[in-house]
Design a protein around this motif. Structure first.
Motif, PDB file in Angstrom:
ATOM      1  N   TRP A 239       0.681   9.757  -3.010  1.00 13.10           N
ATOM      2  CA  TRP A 239       1.231   9.708  -4.366  1.00 13.10           C
ATOM      3  C   TRP A 239       0.241  10.259  -5.392  1.00 13.10           C
ATOM      4  N   LEU A 240      -1.033  10.408  -4.985  1.00 16.49           N
ATOM      5  CA  LEU A 240      -2.028  11.087  -5.815  1.00 16.49           C
ATOM      6  C   LEU A 240      -2.280  12.507  -5.332  1.00 16.49           C
ATOM      7  N   ALA A 241      -2.565  12.639  -4.046  1.00 16.34           N
ATOM      8  CA  ALA A 241      -2.927  13.949  -3.499  1.00 16.34           C
ATOM      9  C   ALA A 241      -1.788  14.955  -3.644  1.00 16.34           C
ATOM     10  N   GLY A 242      -0.545  14.512  -3.483  1.00 12.14           N
ATOM     11  CA  GLY A 242       0.601  15.405  -3.624  1.00 12.14           C
ATOM     12  C   GLY A 242       0.730  15.951  -5.039  1.00 12.14           C
ATOM     13  N   PRO A 243       0.793  15.085  -6.062  1.00 13.40           N
ATOM     14  CA  PRO A 243       0.841  15.579  -7.445  1.00 13.40           C
ATOM     15  C   PRO A 243      -0.364  16.420  -7.834  1.00 13.40           C
ATOM     16  N   VAL A 244      -1.559  16.051  -7.368  1.00 15.06           N
ATOM     17  CA  VAL A 244      -2.754  16.851  -7.670  1.00 15.06           C
ATOM     18  C   VAL A 244      -2.605  18.251  -7.093  1.00 15.06           C
ATOM     19  N   SER A 245      -2.142  18.325  -5.855  1.00 16.98           N
ATOM     20  CA  SER A 245      -1.918  19.624  -5.216  1.00 16.98           C
ATOM     21  C   SER A 245      -0.876  20.439  -5.975  1.00 16.98           C
ATOM     22  N   ASN A 246       0.220  19.795  -6.339  1.00 15.24           N
ATOM     23  CA  ASN A 246       1.272  20.487  -7.101  1.00 15.24           C
ATOM     24  C   ASN A 246       0.746  20.992  -8.438  1.00 15.24           C
ATOM     25  N   CYS A 247      -0.010  20.130  -9.119  1.00  9.56           N
ATOM     26  CA  CYS A 247      -0.511  20.488 -10.441  1.00  9.56           C
ATOM     27  C   CYS A 247      -1.506  21.642 -10.347  1.00  9.56           C
ATOM     28  N   PHE A 248      -2.327  21.637  -9.338  1.00  8.75           N
ATOM     29  CA  PHE A 248      -3.315  22.695  -9.153  1.00  8.75           C
ATOM     30  C   PHE A 248      -2.647  24.030  -8.858  1.00  8.75           C
ATOM     31  N   ARG A 249      -1.573  23.988  -8.058  1.00  5.92           N
ATOM     32  CA  ARG A 249      -0.915  25.235  -7.643  1.00  5.92           C
ATOM     33  C   ARG A 249       0.136  25.711  -8.631  1.00  5.92           C
ATOM     34  N   LYS A 250       0.858  24.757  -9.274  1.00  8.60           N
ATOM     35  CA  LYS A 250       2.013  25.151 -10.086  1.00  8.60           C
ATOM     36  C   LYS A 250       1.992  24.616 -11.511  1.00  8.60           C
ATOM     37  N   GLY A 251       0.994  23.831 -11.852  1.00 11.53           N
ATOM     38  CA  GLY A 251       0.838  23.425 -13.240  1.00 11.53           C
ATOM     39  C   GLY A 251       1.417  22.083 -13.609  1.00 11.53           C
TER      40      GLY A 251
ATOM     41  N   SER B  27      -1.575  18.457   1.490  1.00  9.62           N
ATOM     42  CA  SER B  27      -1.960  18.144   0.113  1.00  9.62           C
ATOM     43  C   SER B  27      -3.474  18.161  -0.052  1.00  9.62           C
ATOM     44  N   LEU B  28      -4.183  17.618   0.931  1.00 12.12           N
ATOM     45  CA  LEU B  28      -5.645  17.618   0.868  1.00 12.12           C
ATOM     46  C   LEU B  28      -6.197  19.030   0.984  1.00 12.12           C
ATOM     47  N   ALA B  29      -5.636  19.804   1.909  1.00 16.67           N
ATOM     48  CA  ALA B  29      -6.129  21.161   2.156  1.00 16.67           C
ATOM     49  C   ALA B  29      -5.902  22.068   0.950  1.00 16.67           C
TER      50      ALA B  29
ATOM     51  N   PHE C 225       0.837  -1.203   0.000  1.00 16.51           N
ATOM     52  CA  PHE C 225       0.000   0.000   0.000  1.00 16.51           C
ATOM     53  C   PHE C 225       0.872   1.254   0.000  1.00 16.51           C
ATOM     54  N   CYS C 226       0.264   2.343  -0.447  1.00 16.99           N
ATOM     55  CA  CYS C 226       0.939   3.647  -0.461  1.00 16.99           C
ATOM     56  C   CYS C 226       0.613   4.416   0.815  1.00 16.99           C
ATOM     57  N   HIS C 227       1.456   5.370   1.167  1.00 18.39           N
ATOM     58  CA  HIS C 227       1.202   6.200   2.339  1.00 18.39           C
ATOM     59  C   HIS C 227      -0.064   7.021   2.153  1.00 18.39           C
ATOM     60  N   GLY C 228      -0.750   7.278   3.251  1.00 18.46           N
ATOM     61  CA  GLY C 228      -1.943   8.105   3.210  1.00 18.46           C
ATOM     62  C   GLY C 228      -1.613   9.537   2.847  1.00 18.46           C
ATOM     63  N   ALA C 229      -2.609  10.234   2.294  1.00 16.98           N
ATOM     64  CA  ALA C 229      -2.420  11.619   1.854  1.00 16.98           C
ATOM     65  C   ALA C 229      -2.096  12.533   3.021  1.00 16.98           C
ATOM     66  N   LYS C 230      -1.202  13.479   2.797  1.00 15.38           N
ATOM     67  CA  LYS C 230      -0.820  14.437   3.831  1.00 15.38           C
ATOM     68  C   LYS C 230      -1.889  15.519   3.986  1.00 15.38           C
TER      69      LYS C 230
ATOM     70  N   ALA D 177       4.706   4.438  -6.445  1.00 16.07           N
ATOM     71  CA  ALA D 177       5.461   4.921  -5.282  1.00 16.07           C
ATOM     72  C   ALA D 177       6.599   3.938  -4.991  1.00 16.07           C
ATOM     73  N   SER D 178       7.280   4.159  -3.898  1.00 19.72           N
ATOM     74  CA  SER D 178       8.356   3.242  -3.516  1.00 19.72           C
ATOM     75  C   SER D 178       7.955   2.351  -2.352  1.00 19.72           C
ATOM     76  N   GLU D 179       7.046   2.856  -1.504  1.00 27.49           N
ATOM     77  CA  GLU D 179       6.687   2.083  -0.310  1.00 27.49           C
ATOM     78  C   GLU D 179       5.806   0.880  -0.640  1.00 27.49           C
TER      79      GLU D 179
END
Length: 548
Positions: A197-209, A42-44, A34-39, A447-449
Motif C-alpha cells: 500500500w506504500l510501495a505501489g503508490p510510490v512506484s506509480n507516483c515515480f513513474r506516472k506522477g 513495485s520495489l524494483a 497488517f498490510c500485504h508485503g510489497a510486490k 488498505a482493506s486487508e
C-alpha cells in the motif's frame, strides 16, 4: 474479520498488562492487523533493495544473508546523519506520559502500541549495539540481540503507527515518536520489508506522477466528466485547463480528489470556486499528486517524489502554487519542501489576485493551502454565500493530524465552515486541534486487508464523532485530507453510523451563489437542497396551479 465483529464487541478492550515482560513476548502476527508485503515489481521500479516475491505469513521472508549487518550499518548511518534520532534514543526516561495518547493503543490494548514501548523496540537494539553499558550488560541495561523475531516485531508494530505525532504533544522531553517510526521504516526498507500500500503508490507516483498510476488522458477525462456534473447541477460550464504554460497559478491536489468518493465532490468544489473567481490556474498531468507516500518509506524517496512539483511549476512558468485538501502533502510541504527542493527563487511570494493579500507564511515554499486562500476570500467579502443551502447538514470538523500538528492549520478551516454552514459543533476539546485523534489509517495504512487495525485505530476518533452525533445530532464530519475522507467514511459507518464525511471545499461550493447559475435544487452529491423538490415534481405543481 471486522465485518463479523460488532462495535460493542470490538470496544471491549483489555488494557491489563501481559504476564511476561515485553522482551519475552514473541510477536503474534494476527490477520486483519497488517498490510500485504510489497510486490517485487513495485520495489524494483524505484530501485528499492531486495525486490522479490514474499508473504508476511511465510516463515521465510527471503532476506539477504547479511541482513543484520545491513540493519546495524543503516542505523549507524542514521545516528550520524540525524541528530534528533540519537537524542530520541538517549533522552527517553520512560515516564509513560505518551502511553495512553496513541489511538492504536487505545483501540487494541496492546502495550507495544504505547509510543514509549514502540520506540523501545528499536531503542533496545540501539542500546545493545551502540552503548557501552548495553554491550556489557545486555538485557539488564535494556538491550537485546537483533533476531528474526525482533525484526518481525519491528515490521508488525512500526506499521501499526500512523506517524500522527499526537504522542509528541504530551512528551515532556519533546520526543517525536513519528520520527522514530520513520527511521525504523527506513531500516526495514533496506531489506525490502515494505508494504504494497506504500510501495505501489510510490512506484506509480515515480513513474506516472500520481499514486493511482493515472494516465494523463484518464485525469483530464475524469475531471471533464465532473465538469458535466457541475453543469447539470448549476447550469454553469466551468473550464479547467491542463498543462497550460503562462498560467498564474499551478493547482496541485491529491489524486484521491480526482478519483475517489467522497473526494470527487471536493474536486468539483475547487472548480466551481475557481470559475466564480475567474482564477487564472492550471492543473498538471505530470505533477498530478500532492500527496507523498515516499515520506513513509525514506526521506530520500520523499525528496525524489516532491521534486516534480517545483519542476512542473518551473516548466509551466507559473507565479505560485495553490494546494488542495491533503494531510501528509501539507506536512511534507510545510516542514521539508524548502530544505529538500528549495529555494524556489523562480516563483513569487503568493499574492491573491482577488484580494491582494500577500501570503507571507508561504514566502519560502511559494505554496498556499486552499483553506487559507478561501478564508481570505471570505474575510474580504469576495464570495456570495448562502449557508442555508447546507441547512440539512449539522457539521463537525476533524483536524487532520498533518495539517493540524504538522503545519498549525487550526482556525482557517473553522472560519470557512462558520461562514458556509449554519449548524457547526466541535468535538470534545481533548480530541481536536493539536490534540486531535488520527483517522487510524494514515501513513499508508489505508488498505482493506488490515481492516481490524484501521477500525481499532479509528476507535478514539469514532467515539468523539459518536459523542457529537448523540449530543448535537451531527450528521456530517468535514476535514481537509483525502486519506481522512476515505478512512473516516469507514470509521464513521462502523463507530458512528449516520455520519457522512466531506471536504470543506465541498461545503463552500454548496453555499456559493454563482453569478450565472440556474435555480439550484441539488448539492454536489445530487441530493436535494433544503426546501427544494425534484424538477419534475416542481413542474407538476406548476401545471396544477395553471389548471386551477
Amino acid at each position: 474479520m471486522s465485518k463479523t465483529i460488532k462495535p460493542e464487541e470490538m470496544s471491549k478492550i483489555n488494557y491489563l498488562p501481559p504476564e511476561k515482560e515485553w522482551m519475552d513476548n514473541k510477536v503474534d502476527i494476527q490477520k486483519g492487523m497488517f498490510c500485504h508485503g510489497a510486490k517485487e515489481a513495485s520495489l524494483a521500479a524505484v530501485d528499492f533493495p531486495n525486490p522479490r516475491q514474499w508473504s508476511v505469513t511465510d516463515e521465510d521472508w527471503k532476506l539477504p544473508s547479511n541482513w543484520q549487518e545491513i540493519v546495524i550499518k543503516g542505523m549507524a548511518e542514521r545516528l550520524e546523519k540525524y541528530r534528533s534520532f540519537k537524542v530520541f534514543m538517549d533522552v527517553c526516561v520512560r515516564c509513560g506520559a505518551c502511553a495512553d495518547k496513541c489511538h492504536f493503543y487505545l483501540g487494541t490494548g496492546d502495550p507495544k502500541n504505547m509510543p514509549v514501548l514502540r520506540a523501545e523496540l528499536l531503542r533496545s537494539i540501539y542500546r545493545k549495539e551502540f552503548t557501552k553499558v548495553g554491550k556489557i550488560l545486555g538485557k539488564l541495561a535494556g538491550g537485546r540481540e537483533l533476531t528474526m523475531d525482533v525484526l518481525k516485531e519491528w515490521w508488525y508494530y512500526f506499521f501499526q503507527c500512523s506517524e500522527c505525532r499526537r504522542c509528541s504533544v504530551f512528551c515532556p522531553y519533546g520526543i517525536d515518536t513519528a520520527e522514530v517510526t520513520i527511521i525504523a521504516r527506513e531500516l526495514l526498507n533496506l531489506l525490502g520489508l515494505n508494504i504494497e500500500w506504500l510501495a505501489g503508490p510510490v512506484s506509480n507516483c515515480f513513474r506516472k506522477g500520481n499514486h493511482l498510476g493515472l494516465e494523463p488522458h484518464t485525469i483530464t477525462g475524469t475531471i471533464e466528466s465532473l465538469v458535466d456534473d457541475i453543469e447539470e447541477m448549476t447550469g454553469v460550464r466551468v473550464n479547467p485547463s491542463f498543462n497550460r504554460k503562462g498560467a498564474e497559478i499551478l493547482f496541485i491536489t491529491p489524486s484521491g480528489d480526482i478519483f475517489a468518493d467522497p473526494g470527487i465532490y471536493t474536486c468539483m468544489g475547487y472548480m466551481i470556486l475557481f470559475h466564480e473567481l475567474g482564477l487564472d490556474y492550471t492543473w498538471s498531468t505530470y505533477a498530478s499528486e500532492g500527496g507523498n507516500f515516499g515520506f513513509f518509506t525514506s526521506n530520500e524517496m520523499a525528496k525524489r517524489l516532491n521534486t516534480k512539483i517545483y519542476a512542473e511549476a518551473k516548466r509551466l512558468g507559473v507565479k505560485w502554487i495553490l494546494g488542495g485538501e491533503c494531510g501528509h502533502m501539507w506536512r511534507v510541504l510545510n516542514q521539508y519542501m524548502d530544505t529538500w527542493n528549495g529555494p524556489a527563487d523562480f516563483l513569487q511570494v503568493p499574492k491573491s489576485p482577488i484580494t491582494g493579500t500577500v501570503f507571507e507564511n508561504a514566502a519560502s515554499t511559494k505554496m498556499v493551502h486552499i483553506s487559507e486562500f478561501t478564508a481570505d476570500l471570505i474575510k474580504h467579502n469576495k464570495l456570495k454565500l448562502d449557508p442555508s443551502r447546507n441547512d440539512d447538514l449539522i457539521v463537525s470538523y476533524h483536524d487532520s493530524c498533518n495539517t493540524a500538528r504538522g503545519m498549525g492549520l487550526f482556525e482557517e478551516p473553522r472560519y470557512v465552515l462558520n461562514n458556509v454552514v449554519n449548524h457547526f459543533h466541535e468535538m470534545p476539546e481533548h480530541t481536536i486541534r493539536e490534540k486531535t485523534f488520527c483517522c487510524g489509517s494514515g501513513s499508508g495504512l489505508n488498505a482493506s486487508e488490515n481492516m481490524d487495525l484501521r477500525l481499532r485505530g479509528g476507535f478514539p476518533r469514532g467515539q468523539a464523532v459518536k459523542f457529537v452525533r448523540d449530543h448535537n445530532n451531527v450528521n456530517m464530519l468535514s476535514c481537509v485530507c483525502a486519506i481522512d475522507r476515505a478512512a473516516l467514511s469507514t470509521v464513521c459507518d462502523y463507530w458512528a453510523p449516520g455520519v457522512a464525511v466531506c471536504g470543506v471545499t465541498e461545503l463552500v461550493a454548496n453555499a456559493l451563489v454563482m453569478k450565472d447559475e440556474k435555480k439550484r435544487n441539488k448539492n454536489l452529491r445530487g441530493e436535494l437542497l433544503p426546501g427544494c423538490v425534484e424538477e419534475d415534481e416542481e413542474d407538476e405543481d406548476n401545471d396544477e396551479e395553471k389548471e386551477e
